[in-house]
Scaffold this motif. Sequence first.
Motif, PDB file in Angstrom:
ATOM      1  N   TYR A 154       0.810  -1.223   0.000  1.00 32.91           N
ATOM      2  CA  TYR A 154       0.000   0.000   0.000  1.00 32.91           C
ATOM      3  C   TYR A 154       0.847   1.279   0.000  1.00 32.91           C
ATOM      4  CZ  TYR A 154      -3.668  -3.358   0.780  1.00 32.91           C
ATOM      5  OH  TYR A 154      -4.521  -4.426   0.642  1.00 32.91           O
ATOM      6  N   ASN A 155       2.139   1.103  -0.300  1.00 32.24           N
ATOM      7  CA  ASN A 155       3.038   2.247  -0.527  1.00 32.24           C
ATOM      8  C   ASN A 155       3.089   3.217   0.660  1.00 32.24           C
ATOM      9  OD1 ASN A 155       3.642   1.437  -3.279  1.00 32.24           O
ATOM     10  ND2 ASN A 155       1.570   2.124  -3.787  1.00 32.24           N
ATOM     11  N   PHE A 156       3.126   2.649   1.867  1.00 33.74           N
ATOM     12  CA  PHE A 156       3.321   3.501   3.031  1.00 33.74           C
ATOM     13  C   PHE A 156       4.755   4.020   3.064  1.00 33.74           C
ATOM     14  CE2 PHE A 156      -0.145   0.714   5.008  1.00 33.74           C
ATOM     15  CZ  PHE A 156      -1.142   1.595   4.611  1.00 33.74           C
ATOM     16  N   GLY A 157       4.978   5.024   3.894  1.00 33.65           N
ATOM     17  CA  GLY A 157       6.266   5.702   3.850  1.00 33.65           C
ATOM     18  C   GLY A 157       7.432   4.899   4.380  1.00 33.65           C
ATOM     19  N   TYR A 158       7.197   4.148   5.475  1.00 33.86           N
ATOM     20  CA  TYR A 158       8.314   3.493   6.146  1.00 33.86           C
ATOM     21  C   TYR A 158       7.900   2.120   6.670  1.00 33.86           C
ATOM     22  CZ  TYR A 158       9.932   8.361   6.339  1.00 33.86           C
ATOM     23  OH  TYR A 158      10.275   9.653   6.015  1.00 33.86           O
ATOM     24  N   VAL A 159       8.834   1.187   6.596  1.00 34.68           N
ATOM     25  CA  VAL A 159       8.694  -0.121   7.248  1.00 34.68           C
ATOM     26  C   VAL A 159       9.880  -0.300   8.187  1.00 34.68           C
ATOM     27  CG1 VAL A 159       8.804  -2.617   6.938  1.00 34.68           C
ATOM     28  CG2 VAL A 159       7.434  -1.232   5.371  1.00 34.68           C
ATOM     29  N   ILE A 160       9.571  -0.649   9.444  1.00 35.09           N
ATOM     30  CA  ILE A 160      10.609  -0.993  10.429  1.00 35.09           C
ATOM     31  C   ILE A 160      10.287  -2.406  10.900  1.00 35.09           C
ATOM     32  CG2 ILE A 160      11.805  -0.324  12.536  1.00 35.09           C
ATOM     33  CD1 ILE A 160      10.549   2.465  12.245  1.00 35.09           C
ATOM     34  N   ALA A 161      11.112  -3.373  10.519  1.00 40.68           N
ATOM     35  CA  ALA A 161      10.787  -4.774  10.773  1.00 40.68           C
ATOM     36  C   ALA A 161      11.986  -5.514  11.345  1.00 40.68           C
ATOM     37  CB  ALA A 161      10.314  -5.455   9.482  1.00 40.68           C
ATOM     38  N   GLY A 162      11.714  -6.402  12.305  1.00 34.73           N
ATOM     39  CA  GLY A 162      12.775  -7.188  12.928  1.00 34.73           C
ATOM     40  C   GLY A 162      12.501  -8.668  12.860  1.00 34.73           C
ATOM     41  N   ALA A 163      13.512  -9.441  12.456  1.00 34.82           N
ATOM     42  CA  ALA A 163      13.456 -10.913  12.464  1.00 34.82           C
ATOM     43  C   ALA A 163      12.150 -11.436  11.874  1.00 34.82           C
ATOM     44  CB  ALA A 163      13.655 -11.437  13.885  1.00 34.82           C
ATOM     45  N   PHE A 164      11.797 -10.925  10.698  1.00 35.65           N
ATOM     46  CA  PHE A 164      10.521 -11.253  10.060  1.00 35.65           C
ATOM     47  C   PHE A 164      10.643 -12.496   9.176  1.00 35.65           C
ATOM     48  CE2 PHE A 164      12.992  -8.057   7.896  1.00 35.65           C
ATOM     49  CZ  PHE A 164      13.080  -8.518   6.589  1.00 35.65           C
ATOM     50  N   GLN A 165       9.489 -13.015   8.777  1.00 36.52           N
ATOM     51  CA  GLN A 165       9.442 -14.137   7.842  1.00 36.52           C
ATOM     52  C   GLN A 165       8.959 -13.630   6.482  1.00 36.52           C
ATOM     53  OE1 GLN A 165       7.402 -14.434  10.814  1.00 36.52           O
ATOM     54  NE2 GLN A 165       9.192 -15.157  11.948  1.00 36.52           N
ATOM     55  N   THR A 166       9.492 -14.199   5.409  1.00 35.19           N
ATOM     56  CA  THR A 166       9.067 -13.791   4.067  1.00 35.19           C
ATOM     57  C   THR A 166       8.468 -14.950   3.261  1.00 35.19           C
ATOM     58  OG1 THR A 166      11.358 -14.124   3.304  1.00 35.19           O
ATOM     59  CG2 THR A 166      10.692 -11.879   3.887  1.00 35.19           C
ATOM     60  N   LYS A 167       8.884 -16.168   3.533  1.00 29.66           N
ATOM     61  CA  LYS A 167       8.274 -17.348   2.910  1.00 29.66           C
ATOM     62  C   LYS A 167       7.186 -17.852   3.863  1.00 29.66           C
ATOM     63  CE  LYS A 167      10.883 -17.816  -0.824  1.00 29.66           C
ATOM     64  NZ  LYS A 167      10.325 -17.843  -2.200  1.00 29.66           N
ATOM     65  N   ILE A 168       6.018 -17.222   3.775  1.00 33.65           N
ATOM     66  CA  ILE A 168       4.991 -17.413   4.802  1.00 33.65           C
ATOM     67  C   ILE A 168       4.477 -18.847   4.851  1.00 33.65           C
ATOM     68  CG2 ILE A 168       2.800 -16.561   5.696  1.00 33.65           C
ATOM     69  CD1 ILE A 168       5.120 -14.526   5.697  1.00 33.65           C
ATOM     70  N   ALA A 169       4.227 -19.446   3.700  1.00 34.98           N
ATOM     71  CA  ALA A 169       3.698 -20.811   3.689  1.00 34.98           C
ATOM     72  C   ALA A 169       4.698 -21.797   4.286  1.00 34.98           C
ATOM     73  CB  ALA A 169       3.332 -21.221   2.266  1.00 34.98           C
ATOM     74  N   ASP A 170       5.968 -21.635   3.929  1.00 40.74           N
ATOM     75  CA  ASP A 170       6.987 -22.516   4.511  1.00 40.74           C
ATOM     76  C   ASP A 170       7.036 -22.356   6.022  1.00 40.74           C
ATOM     77  OD1 ASP A 170       7.623 -23.365   1.985  1.00 40.74           O
ATOM     78  OD2 ASP A 170       9.492 -22.215   1.824  1.00 40.74           O
ATOM     79  N   TYR A 171       6.902 -21.126   6.477  1.00 39.24           N
ATOM     80  CA  TYR A 171       6.994 -20.854   7.912  1.00 39.24           C
ATOM     81  C   TYR A 171       5.852 -21.499   8.679  1.00 39.24           C
ATOM     82  CZ  TYR A 171       6.696 -18.321  12.324  1.00 39.24           C
ATOM     83  OH  TYR A 171       6.591 -18.014  13.651  1.00 39.24           O
ATOM     84  N   ILE A 172       4.629 -21.389   8.180  1.00 39.24           N
ATOM     85  CA  ILE A 172       3.489 -21.874   8.964  1.00 39.24           C
ATOM     86  C   ILE A 172       3.304 -23.385   8.868  1.00 39.24           C
ATOM     87  CG2 ILE A 172       2.251 -19.672   8.875  1.00 39.24           C
ATOM     88  CD1 ILE A 172       0.469 -20.879   6.702  1.00 39.24           C
ATOM     89  N   THR A 173       4.153 -24.081   8.120  1.00 39.56           N
ATOM     90  CA  THR A 173       4.070 -25.546   8.137  1.00 39.56           C
ATOM     91  C   THR A 173       4.393 -26.101   9.522  1.00 39.56           C
ATOM     92  OG1 THR A 173       6.358 -25.685   7.348  1.00 39.56           O
ATOM     93  CG2 THR A 173       4.606 -25.838   5.691  1.00 39.56           C
TER      94      THR A 173
END
Length: 333
Positions: free
Chosen positions: A46-65
């Motif tokens: 949604y093109n917000f101005g800033y993202v501040i993220a720590g130790a996040f997951q990006t492969k969501i399906a793999d993670y929730i297995t």
Amino acid sequence: MSFEVETSVLSLITNMIRKYKINYENVIVAGSSKGGSAALYFGLKYNFGYVIAGAFQTKIADYITIRPEAYDYMLGSSSNQAGHDYLNDIIYRQLDKEIYTKLFFMSSKNDWQYPDHIQLFLDTLKEKNIPYTYYECEEMRDHSDVGNHFPKFLFEKLFLILYFVDLKEISYSLNKNTFIGRVHATDKFQNLKFYLVIKENNQIIHTNMNEIEYKPIDSGFYTLSMLVTKDDDTIYETDLLQEFISTGEYELQDVIFQLNETDLELEIKTTSSELKYAFYIYKNGLIIDKIMYHNNSILRYPLNGTGNYQVQYYIKDQKGKVSVNKTKLLHKF
């Protein structure tokens, strides 16, 4: 796959944007772990101005297995390969456009998720020439430790974004009963002042700008805090370190607080038998009983239904000096 939750979250954000007349480029989304994944997804999509993220997951399906109930809820079936692939790529697809969002990340190679979730994503950003800032937190022992380190990172980036202040150092320690603290910041517009303060019983007893060194002269609970002011108004306050300091009257050995089926129990262990104790019992943030000074350092109190319980305890020495502290919050189910 349902997107009702996304719709609800976006509705809340856009409602706040309209209510407070905020430009999209001034919206900051932040979080750690799964919250970091959400911040990254919403910020990019949604093109917000800033993202501040720590130790996040990006492969969501793999993670929730590793959490079958979450996998089934989100994808409906473990055999839904198309859904699995779609969810795995849902954050990456947000990069298939021009990115205006400023990205601030922190994590650690000590996190078992780093190679598959962080490193691959950072590599993709590099391939697409998308700028980002990444901080490698060597002190973070594993993924469960992110909660101890992300708040400091978030605090630093918020001050950089909101006030153009680069917080280069916030250090504090206790050495031989002496509180030592230092704040080093570069303030582009010199709008902010940073104070390190010593508090006892929630009252400021000593303060100094940028650096502090203070040794209490009486036994008690002391807190080293940082205050940030702008135009003489406090805009931020945080406690950095709290310790019981003994100056010889007695030593505080331990404080044990627990709930059982019917009672709460608090035991205060010290090196003196000449102390008196008082207790305020809290339930859901409200005082429900007060027990005045007596010689018994052990409190047993009947629980009154479910809720959050906490005890504020008072220790009075032979000179009449009172030290005050609160237990952690415990929930009775």
